[in-house]
Design a protein around this motif. Structure first.
Motif, PDB file in Angstrom:
ATOM      1  N   VAL A  60     -60.636  12.122 -12.501  1.00  0.00           N
ATOM      2  CA  VAL A  60     -59.882  11.587 -11.364  1.00  0.00           C
ATOM      3  C   VAL A  60     -60.651  10.433 -10.714  1.00  0.00           C
ATOM      4  O   VAL A  60     -60.089   9.384 -10.406  1.00  0.00           O
ATOM      5  N   LEU A  61     -61.946  10.615 -10.511  1.00  0.00           N
ATOM      6  CA  LEU A  61     -62.761   9.568  -9.913  1.00  0.00           C
ATOM      7  C   LEU A  61     -62.828   8.333 -10.809  1.00  0.00           C
ATOM      8  O   LEU A  61     -62.865   7.201 -10.320  1.00  0.00           O
ATOM      9  N   GLU A  62     -62.806   8.556 -12.121  1.00  0.00           N
ATOM     10  CA  GLU A  62     -62.801   7.430 -13.047  1.00  0.00           C
ATOM     11  C   GLU A  62     -61.482   6.668 -12.938  1.00  0.00           C
ATOM     12  O   GLU A  62     -61.462   5.428 -12.930  1.00  0.00           O
ATOM     13  N   ALA A  63     -60.375   7.393 -12.841  1.00  0.00           N
ATOM     14  CA  ALA A  63     -59.065   6.760 -12.710  1.00  0.00           C
ATOM     15  C   ALA A  63     -58.968   5.961 -11.417  1.00  0.00           C
ATOM     16  O   ALA A  63     -58.286   4.930 -11.359  1.00  0.00           O
ATOM     17  N   LEU A  64     -59.661   6.417 -10.382  1.00  0.00           N
ATOM     18  CA  LEU A  64     -59.660   5.713  -9.102  1.00  0.00           C
ATOM     19  C   LEU A  64     -60.632   4.536  -9.085  1.00  0.00           C
ATOM     20  O   LEU A  64     -60.682   3.788  -8.107  1.00  0.00           O
ATOM     21  N   GLY A  65     -61.390   4.385 -10.176  1.00  0.00           N
ATOM     22  CA  GLY A  65     -62.337   3.283 -10.247  1.00  0.00           C
ATOM     23  C   GLY A  65     -63.618   3.532  -9.485  1.00  0.00           C
ATOM     24  O   GLY A  65     -64.328   2.591  -9.117  1.00  0.00           O
ATOM     25  N   ASN A  91     -53.864  -0.262  -9.506  1.00  0.00           N
ATOM     26  CA  ASN A  91     -52.887   0.634 -10.125  1.00  0.00           C
ATOM     27  C   ASN A  91     -52.181   1.496  -9.091  1.00  0.00           C
ATOM     28  O   ASN A  91     -50.970   1.725  -9.183  1.00  0.00           O
ATOM     29  N   LEU A  92     -52.923   1.985  -8.109  1.00  0.00           N
ATOM     30  CA  LEU A  92     -52.319   2.807  -7.066  1.00  0.00           C
ATOM     31  C   LEU A  92     -51.311   1.997  -6.262  1.00  0.00           C
ATOM     32  O   LEU A  92     -50.192   2.448  -5.999  1.00  0.00           O
ATOM     33  N   GLY A 176     -55.919 -10.496  -5.051  1.00  0.00           N
ATOM     34  CA  GLY A 176     -55.671 -10.317  -6.482  1.00  0.00           C
ATOM     35  C   GLY A 176     -54.939  -9.021  -6.771  1.00  0.00           C
ATOM     36  O   GLY A 176     -54.021  -8.985  -7.597  1.00  0.00           O
ATOM     37  N   SER A 177     -55.321  -7.961  -6.072  1.00  0.00           N
ATOM     38  CA  SER A 177     -54.672  -6.661  -6.273  1.00  0.00           C
ATOM     39  C   SER A 177     -53.215  -6.716  -5.856  1.00  0.00           C
ATOM     40  O   SER A 177     -52.332  -6.193  -6.549  1.00  0.00           O
ATOM     41  N   LEU A 178     -52.947  -7.357  -4.719  1.00  0.00           N
ATOM     42  CA  LEU A 178     -51.573  -7.440  -4.230  1.00  0.00           C
ATOM     43  C   LEU A 178     -50.705  -8.248  -5.179  1.00  0.00           C
ATOM     44  O   LEU A 178     -49.563  -7.863  -5.474  1.00  0.00           O
ATOM     45  N   ARG A 179     -51.234  -9.360  -5.693  1.00  0.00           N
ATOM     46  CA  ARG A 179     -50.436 -10.177  -6.600  1.00  0.00           C
ATOM     47  C   ARG A 179     -50.140  -9.447  -7.908  1.00  0.00           C
ATOM     48  O   ARG A 179     -49.044  -9.566  -8.459  1.00  0.00           O
ATOM     49  N   ILE A 180     -51.087  -8.707  -8.426  1.00  0.00           N
ATOM     50  CA  ILE A 180     -50.838  -7.921  -9.630  1.00  0.00           C
ATOM     51  C   ILE A 180     -49.775  -6.867  -9.344  1.00  0.00           C
ATOM     52  O   ILE A 180     -48.867  -6.640 -10.146  1.00  0.00           O
ATOM     53  N   ALA A 181     -49.880  -6.241  -8.174  1.00  0.00           N
ATOM     54  CA  ALA A 181     -48.957  -5.165  -7.819  1.00  0.00           C
ATOM     55  C   ALA A 181     -47.518  -5.658  -7.674  1.00  0.00           C
ATOM     56  O   ALA A 181     -46.575  -4.936  -7.993  1.00  0.00           O
TER      57      ALA A 181
END
Length: 241
Positions: A60-65, A91-92, A176-181
């Motif tokens: 789970v921690l890996e998936a959360l980065g 991703n979240l 960057g995160s927002l634009r990907i999302a």
């Protein structure tokens, strides 16, 4: 004692308790970026949990980065706390937007708040190299044979590059995160347009106006340009509909 003083007992799964202990040590400074956690066998023994429960929490921690699980044993293997922002937040955020957790108005307001600040700061902090690279992105967007996907990719790159030119790494990561999302939303917005190339002409002009304000080092003008630009496209493309 009244009934109101009682609280329901929370059933916490083992892996959640493991995560809580790791998170506590990160937040209070006992663990920091680059630190390696004890081996799976040792950590399971220290925590008094089974190795499968420990593996579940680490996954789970890996998936959360938060951690990077490296294969193998010895000095190179094991779980290491990441030192660079990962894709977990991206991703979240992407899933939350896809599931409709945030209304399009909230996304619009967030973009305006973030990007107007970025443009104000970039008008003061951006270097000549930043200006040149922003100009090169816009030059590539001028290609008459450009596809909608490539145009949108470069559009995102332009806005993210402005954020990077502020020198604030957290802001640029958030941008960057927002634009990907919102990438899917933007592509769908272009697909709904009767003539996307006509809209692209307007977008190109507005981008040039933003860059011009940055080069003139006029924070107020840059703020106004990007705010108008974002509102205009959300209206034209009906983003999020």
């Amino acid at each position: 004692m009244t009934a109101e003083a009682w609280e329901p007992v929370q059933r916490v799964r083992t892996y959640e308790q493991v995560m809580a202990q790791i998170e506590e040590r990160i937040l209070d400074g006992r663990l920091k970026a680059g630190d390696k956690l004890p081996s799976e066998r040792d950590l399971a023994a220290l925590l008094g949990v089974s190795r499968p429960s420990l593996r579940e929490s680490l996954r789970v921690l890996e998936a959360l980065g938060i951690v990077d699980i490296r294969p193998g044993g010895g000095a190179e293997g094991g779980a290491v706390l990441v030192g660079e922002p990962g894709l977990g937040f991206v991703n979240l955020l992407k899933l939350q937007l896809a599931l409709g957790q945030f209304h399009q108005t909230e996304v619009l307001e967030t973009r305006i708040a973030l990007e107007t600040w970025c443009c104000e700061e970039a008008a003061v902090r951006a270097t000549e190299q930043d200006h040149r690279e922003l100009g090169l992105i816009l030059d590539r967007m001028d290609n008459p044979d450009i596809t909608t996907d490539e145009f949108n990719r470069l559009d995102a790159a332009f806005h993210v590059r402005i954020a990077e030119s502020t020198g604030n790494s957290l802001t640029s990561h958030l941008m960057g995160s927002l634009r990907i999302a919102i990438n899917r939303q933007m592509i769908e917005a272009y697909a709904r347009l009767e003539n996307w190339k006509e809209t692209a002409t307007v977008v190109r002009r507005e981008h040039r106006e933003i860059l011009d304000a940055l080069q003139r080092r006029e924070p107020t003008a840059a703020r106004q340009c990007v705010g108008d630009h974002i509102r205009s496209f959300y209206n034209i493309g009906n983003v999020g509909a």
